[in-house]
Write an enzyme that holds these catalytic residues in place. Structure first.
Site, mmCIF file in Angstrom:
data_model
loop_
_atom_site.group_PDB
_atom_site.id
_atom_site.type_symbol
_atom_site.label_atom_id
_atom_site.label_comp_id
_atom_site.label_asym_id
_atom_site.label_seq_id
_atom_site.Cartn_x
_atom_site.Cartn_y
_atom_site.Cartn_z
ATOM 1 N N HIS A 18 37.857 -2.106 21.078
ATOM 2 C CA HIS A 18 37.956 -0.470 21.976
ATOM 3 C C HIS A 18 36.995 0.423 22.326
ATOM 4 O O HIS A 18 37.498 1.075 23.482
ATOM 5 C CB HIS A 18 38.609 0.018 20.321
ATOM 6 C CG HIS A 18 39.628 1.467 20.745
ATOM 7 N ND1 HIS A 18 40.153 1.724 21.595
ATOM 8 C CD2 HIS A 18 38.812 2.809 20.617
ATOM 9 C CE1 HIS A 18 40.568 2.764 21.340
ATOM 10 N NE2 HIS A 18 39.983 3.744 21.368
ATOM 11 N N GLU A 19 35.176 0.073 21.358
ATOM 12 C CA GLU A 19 35.157 1.156 22.044
ATOM 13 C C GLU A 19 34.185 0.686 23.236
ATOM 14 O O GLU A 19 33.607 1.183 24.201
ATOM 15 C CB GLU A 19 33.406 1.669 21.439
ATOM 16 C CG GLU A 19 33.692 2.161 19.528
ATOM 17 C CD GLU A 19 35.046 3.526 20.149
ATOM 18 O OE1 GLU A 19 34.578 4.374 21.244
ATOM 19 O OE2 GLU A 19 35.483 3.707 19.301
ATOM 20 N N HIS A 22 35.774 1.836 26.471
ATOM 21 C CA HIS A 22 34.980 3.405 26.891
ATOM 22 C C HIS A 22 33.441 2.857 27.830
ATOM 23 O O HIS A 22 33.487 3.299 28.210
ATOM 24 C CB HIS A 22 35.289 4.666 25.850
ATOM 25 C CG HIS A 22 36.567 4.446 24.935
ATOM 26 N ND1 HIS A 22 37.530 4.854 25.818
ATOM 27 C CD2 HIS A 22 36.790 4.849 23.725
ATOM 28 C CE1 HIS A 22 38.429 5.315 24.912
ATOM 29 N NE2 HIS A 22 38.057 4.634 23.649
#
Length: 365
Positions: A18-19, A22
């Site tokens: 997920h990170e 980003h």
């Protein structure tokens, strides 16, 4: 001990993915990333290549992670020019705040998007490694139902319905449910040879996975225990992966909506303890089962992060979409109050999920 280990593996991998979404899109947009952290709270360990470079950090609380970008929170960022004078971070070319609204939307959306892509990737891997699939062999016949009345027996293998080949129980089940009550011609294999049976499905009420009563077409049979280990080539695995990812997404979105609308009770909400328990159990069932579980949790994480709750990605996306429509950002005061409300709601949800987890553990004990 194995349960804790596999919980850390699953949650750690999904948080990282997920990170990473980003992080990669922020870097692609030219935004400086100050911190890439797995976990929240106090820093346990970290490293960076030099001054001004990203610090990769491991933090104490392993229930999430974050990517901190320059200009994302101007009060916390300190920038100075070559003369040592403070500068406005928002004006820095590599600041998140200095990006166009659609660039910021892309950066924020990348986290959930990577969760969906990761889920598809591990599903493809699972099908390529091989999965056990139920054979279309009858394991039970309900009294008084159409199958019994037509003469179907335990041990019969259904090889075709309406001359269409049947190789898996899933195909058999879906064909019956989609029949709309139209009589079906079963080709059944028995030791003495194949026979033809005509069976007309009957509509029945049953309970679905959300505890709701639904009406569906049935003939009154259940599967046997026979399975076949099947491996798929890449393209077949990709098709199966897309199908399963779509089903998982539909199921999770439906479940979330039903909880929001109180169609199903909030005690169905699970937290990290339930995830840990399920991770341990699926790991014992083999690599493919573990990959299916990771895909399910990854899609769940992506969907939950897209909810329009301030402090979640969905809340940020809502703010940016409003900015795109009205041509200017919401006031700092509005965003601050919304974020406080969002944080309070998340704390309440986390506490409720933990309460449900503990209730399940002690009631099972």
């Amino acid at each position: 001990m194995s349960t804790v280990f596999w919980a850390i593996v699953v949650l750690g991998a999904l948080i990282f993915v997920h990170e990473l979404g980003h992080f990669l899109v922020a870097r692609m947009m030219g935004v400086r990333v100050l911190v890439f952290s797995l976990g929240f709270g106090p820093r346990i360990a970290g490293w960076s290549r030099g001054a001004g470079e990203t610090e990769y950090r491991l933090s104490l609380i392993p229930l999430g992670g974050y990517v901190k970008m320059l200009g994302e929170n101007e009060e916390e960022d300190e920038e100075k020019d070559q003369s040592g004078h403070p500068v406005v971070v928002a004006d820095a070319p590599d600041s998140f705040a200095n990006q166009g609204v659609w660039s910021r939307i892309a950066i924020v959306f990348a986290g959930p998007a990577f969760n969906f892509l990761f889920a598809l990737m591990v599903l493809v891997m699972a099908f390529m490694l091989g999965v056990g699939e139920l054979l279309p062999v009858v394991g039970s016949v309900s009294r008084g139902m159409p199958a019994e009345q037509a003469g179907l027996r335990v041990g019969d293998r259904v090889v075709a319905i309406n001359e269409q080949p049947v190789t898996r129980w899933e195909v058999l089940s879906q064909t019956i449910k989609r029949s709309e009550g139209v009589p079906l011609r079963f080709t059944v294999e028995r030791p003495e040879g194949p026979i033809l049976l005509t069976i007309q499905p009957r509509v029945q009420e049953m309970t679905n996975i959300f505890g709701e009563t639904v009406r569906t077409w049935l003939v009154g049979i259940g599967p046997g225990s026979g399975t076949e280990f099947v491996t798929y080539g890449f393209f077949s695995a990709l098709v199966k992966g897309v199908e399963h990812a779509w089903r998982m997404t539909d199921m999770i979105v439906t479940g979330v909506w039903k909880i929001i609308t109180r169609s199903i009770p909030a005690d169905q909400i699970g937290g990290p303890l339930m995830i840990a328990e399920m991770a341990g159990k699926t790991a014992e069932q083999g690599a493919s089962s573990m990959l299916f579980f990771m895909a399910l949790i990854s899609i769940n994480l992506g969907i939950l992060n897209l909810l329009p709750i301030p402090v979640l990605d969905g809340g940020h996306l809502l703010f940016f979409l409003i900015e795109a429509v009205k041509g200017s950002p919401l006031s700092e005061q509005v965003r601050l109050q919304a974020n406080r409300a969002g944080m309070f709601l998340l704390i309440v949800l986390m506490a409720w999920a933990m309460k449900n987890d503990l209730t399940r553990i002690f009631s099972d004990g």
